[in-house]
Design a protein around this motif. Structure first.
Motif, PDB file in Angstrom:
ATOM      1  N   VAL A  62      -3.914   8.153   9.611  1.00 42.40           N
ATOM      2  CA  VAL A  62      -4.977   7.233   8.494  1.00 42.40           C
ATOM      3  C   VAL A  62      -4.692   6.197   8.524  1.00 42.40           C
ATOM      4  N   GLU A  63      -5.841   4.903   8.810  1.00 40.16           N
ATOM      5  CA  GLU A  63      -5.179   3.722   8.793  1.00 40.16           C
ATOM      6  C   GLU A  63      -5.086   3.227   6.910  1.00 40.16           C
ATOM      7  N   GLY A  64      -4.391   2.465   7.067  1.00 38.21           N
ATOM      8  CA  GLY A  64      -4.133   1.702   5.489  1.00 38.21           C
ATOM      9  C   GLY A  64      -2.387   1.277   5.237  1.00 38.21           C
ATOM     10  N   ASP A  65      -2.952   0.910   4.144  1.00 44.22           N
ATOM     11  CA  ASP A  65      -1.566   0.888   3.587  1.00 44.22           C
ATOM     12  C   ASP A  65      -0.055   1.566   3.385  1.00 44.22           C
ATOM     13  N   TYR A  66       0.582   1.586   3.499  1.00 39.21           N
ATOM     14  CA  TYR A  66       2.090   2.544   3.900  1.00 39.21           C
ATOM     15  C   TYR A  66       2.453   2.481   2.797  1.00 39.21           C
ATOM     16  N   THR A  67       3.480   3.062   1.660  1.00 42.84           N
ATOM     17  CA  THR A  67       4.560   2.611   1.066  1.00 42.84           C
ATOM     18  C   THR A  67       5.978   3.471   1.600  1.00 42.84           C
ATOM     19  N   ALA A  96      18.422   2.916  -9.174  1.00 40.80           N
ATOM     20  CA  ALA A  96      17.622   1.848  -8.640  1.00 40.80           C
ATOM     21  C   ALA A  96      17.221   2.579  -7.069  1.00 40.80           C
ATOM     22  N   GLU A  97      15.850   1.349  -7.168  1.00 41.14           N
ATOM     23  CA  GLU A  97      14.760   1.673  -6.681  1.00 41.14           C
ATOM     24  C   GLU A  97      14.549   0.448  -5.782  1.00 41.14           C
ATOM     25  N   TYR A  98      13.866   0.874  -4.067  1.00 39.39           N
ATOM     26  CA  TYR A  98      13.554  -0.235  -3.860  1.00 39.39           C
ATOM     27  C   TYR A  98      12.609   0.549  -2.944  1.00 39.39           C
ATOM     28  N   ALA A  99      10.859  -0.744  -2.685  1.00 44.50           N
ATOM     29  CA  ALA A  99       9.982  -0.315  -2.329  1.00 44.50           C
ATOM     30  C   ALA A  99       9.887  -1.393  -1.254  1.00 44.50           C
ATOM     31  N   ALA A 100       8.469  -1.050   0.145  1.00 41.73           N
ATOM     32  CA  ALA A 100       7.795  -1.867   0.755  1.00 41.73           C
ATOM     33  C   ALA A 100       7.203  -1.529   1.644  1.00 41.73           C
ATOM     34  N   THR A 101       5.972  -2.480   2.218  1.00 43.14           N
ATOM     35  CA  THR A 101       5.037  -2.102   2.929  1.00 43.14           C
ATOM     36  C   THR A 101       4.191  -2.190   3.965  1.00 43.14           C
ATOM     37  N   ILE A 102       3.847  -0.574   4.027  1.00 42.60           N
ATOM     38  CA  ILE A 102       3.617  -1.038   6.306  1.00 42.60           C
ATOM     39  C   ILE A 102       2.394  -0.931   6.753  1.00 42.60           C
ATOM     40  N   ASP A 103       1.661  -1.700   6.885  1.00 41.30           N
ATOM     41  CA  ASP A 103       0.476  -2.169   7.499  1.00 41.30           C
ATOM     42  C   ASP A 103       0.249  -0.911   8.675  1.00 41.30           C
ATOM     43  N   VAL A 104      -0.939  -0.456   8.199  1.00 39.04           N
ATOM     44  CA  VAL A 104      -0.936   0.281   9.336  1.00 39.04           C
ATOM     45  C   VAL A 104      -2.831   0.561  10.005  1.00 39.04           C
ATOM     46  N   ALA A 105      -2.959  -0.183  11.047  1.00 34.48           N
ATOM     47  CA  ALA A 105      -4.447  -0.319  11.573  1.00 34.48           C
ATOM     48  C   ALA A 105      -4.867  -0.064  12.565  1.00 34.48           C
ATOM     49  N   LYS A 106      -5.889   0.363  13.079  1.00 35.12           N
ATOM     50  CA  LYS A 106      -6.700   0.832  14.475  1.00 35.12           C
ATOM     51  C   LYS A 106      -6.963  -0.641  14.900  1.00 35.12           C
ATOM     52  N   VAL A 107      -6.645  -1.872  16.114  1.00 27.43           N
ATOM     53  CA  VAL A 107      -6.860  -2.820  16.979  1.00 27.43           C
ATOM     54  C   VAL A 107      -7.882  -2.339  18.534  1.00 27.43           C
ATOM     55  N   HIS A 121      -5.744  12.892  -5.777  1.00 26.49           N
ATOM     56  CA  HIS A 121      -4.941  12.180  -4.752  1.00 26.49           C
ATOM     57  C   HIS A 121      -3.631  13.257  -3.656  1.00 26.49           C
ATOM     58  N   ALA A 122      -3.795  13.197  -2.714  1.00 23.43           N
ATOM     59  CA  ALA A 122      -3.322  13.962  -2.409  1.00 23.43           C
ATOM     60  C   ALA A 122      -3.008  12.762  -0.539  1.00 23.43           C
ATOM     61  N   PRO A 123      -1.543  12.374  -0.553  1.00 28.45           N
ATOM     62  CA  PRO A 123      -1.222  11.098   0.529  1.00 28.45           C
ATOM     63  C   PRO A 123      -1.361  11.539   2.087  1.00 28.45           C
ATOM     64  N   SER A 124      -2.377  11.246   3.126  1.00 33.01           N
ATOM     65  CA  SER A 124      -2.949  11.016   4.062  1.00 33.01           C
ATOM     66  C   SER A 124      -1.383  11.613   5.248  1.00 33.01           C
ATOM     67  N   PHE A 125      -0.675  10.962   4.418  1.00 29.29           N
ATOM     68  CA  PHE A 125       1.137  11.506   5.096  1.00 29.29           C
ATOM     69  C   PHE A 125       2.003  11.280   4.447  1.00 29.29           C
ATOM     70  N   SER A 184      12.377  -2.112  10.521  1.00 30.64           N
ATOM     71  CA  SER A 184      12.700  -2.795  11.746  1.00 30.64           C
ATOM     72  C   SER A 184      11.346  -3.087  12.352  1.00 30.64           C
ATOM     73  N   GLN A 185       9.479  -2.150  10.786  1.00 24.22           N
ATOM     74  CA  GLN A 185       8.061  -3.035  11.427  1.00 24.22           C
ATOM     75  C   GLN A 185       7.810  -2.733  10.656  1.00 24.22           C
ATOM     76  N   ASN A 186       6.835  -3.574   9.539  1.00 23.84           N
ATOM     77  CA  ASN A 186       5.866  -3.499   9.055  1.00 23.84           C
ATOM     78  C   ASN A 186       4.629  -3.464   9.115  1.00 23.84           C
ATOM     79  N   ARG A 187       4.670  -3.600  10.893  1.00 25.71           N
ATOM     80  CA  ARG A 187       2.870  -3.194  10.935  1.00 25.71           C
ATOM     81  C   ARG A 187       2.567  -2.534  11.871  1.00 25.71           C
ATOM     82  N   ILE A 188       1.834  -2.132  12.375  1.00 24.88           N
ATOM     83  CA  ILE A 188       1.733  -0.358  12.978  1.00 24.88           C
ATOM     84  C   ILE A 188       0.122  -0.503  13.516  1.00 24.88           C
ATOM     85  N   ALA A 189       0.130  -0.991  15.250  1.00 27.37           N
ATOM     86  CA  ALA A 189      -1.489  -1.145  15.485  1.00 27.37           C
ATOM     87  C   ALA A 189      -1.639   0.299  16.062  1.00 27.37           C
ATOM     88  N   ILE A 190      -3.059   1.043  15.891  1.00 30.13           N
ATOM     89  CA  ILE A 190      -3.407   2.078  16.364  1.00 30.13           C
ATOM     90  C   ILE A 190      -4.492   1.285  17.744  1.00 30.13           C
TER      91      ILE A 190
END
Length: 250
Positions: free
Chosen positions: A180-185, A198-209, A92-96, A25-31
């Motif tokens: 935490v801002e950055g690229d979420y997968t 089968a596998e599918y992947a997409a990137t979500i951009d989380v950034a402060k504004v 390595h530990a994911p922030s989320f 539904s969205q691939n960019r989240i603004a903080i």
């Protein structure tokens, strides 16, 4: 010539019996200053070249935040104070990390597929090893998972993926305010009898504004100016409060 050979090779390979097509539904989240969390709808369908295969179908959707190294410390009480007694470094530990499934985890995912694709949160966390005096290193990873589960940063949502006619699927992932801002997968896994097919992947951009972005960039790139500005604001706020108090007392 090379492209032509690759194309011929791709045509010669057998097509997958099942594959995934999906969207977000969205691939960019603004903080911003008013950010109190968000929700992502992940949806899609199973694409087939043949009739539905035999075996139990499962769908797993994960959303993973940026990986960060950290140190997990154990506290021990000595006399009347608590001190650090042991520590384990996590490479390595994911922030989320959120895992949504279409059914019980043991039914839709085998241990072999989990190890191969690092799907569950404990497989996503990688430790570089523990000191010789630490005999229970796994307890440190368990403690990290418990802490972040309480903060809603690590989630396991059984049955949260809705599947219709073994073809259409959708799920919602709740993102907390303390991201935490950055690229979420986001990864989607289609399984049969627990094995990933089968596998599918997409990137979500989380950034402060806005102001948050300005302050974050200033703190990271010009720490001295940020510190002086913070000190000036604190002095001005203290002086203003003192002046207001004197005015109200007069």
């Amino acid at each position: 010539m090379i492209r032509a050979l690759i194309l011929l090779l791709a045509l010669a390979l057998p097509a997958k019996a099942e594959d995934l097509v999906a969207g977000l539904s969205q691939n960019r989240i603004a903080i911003s200053s008013s950010f109190d969390g968000s929700e992502i709808l992940i949806f899609g369908a199973v694409k087939r070249q043949a009739p539905i295969p035999e075996g139990q179908l499962g769908l797993i959707v994960t959303v993973e935040g940026p990986q960060r190294p950290l140190t997990v410390r154990r506290k021990a009480k000595q006399a009347i104070i608590w001190v650090n007694s042991a520590a384990v470094e996590i490479d390595h530990a994911p922030s989320f990390y959120a895992v949504n499934t279409s059914g019980p985890l043991d039914d839709v995912l085998s241990n072999t597929s989990d190890l191969r694709h690092r799907i569950t949160v404990r497989q996503a966390i990688r430790s570089v090893g523990a000191p010789m005096d630490v005999q229970d290193a796994s307890a440190f990873t368990d403690a990290l998972v418990r802490i972040r589960e309480r903060q809603e940063l690590y989630q396991l949502n059984i049955g949260a993926v809705e599947v219709s006619d073994q073809t259409l699927f959708n799920t919602r992932v709740e993102l907390p305010a303390n991201l935490v801002e950055g690229d979420y997968t986001s990864r989607i896994f289609l399984t049969r009898e627990g094995a990933v097919v089968a596998e599918y992947a997409a990137t979500i951009d989380v950034a402060k504004v806005g102001l948050e972005r300005f302050l974050y960039t200033l703190a990271q790139e010009n720490a001295l100016i940020y510190g002086l500005m913070s000190l000036a604001i604190a002095i001005a706020a203290g002086w203003g409060a003192s002046a207001m108090f004197r005015y109200l007392q007069s």
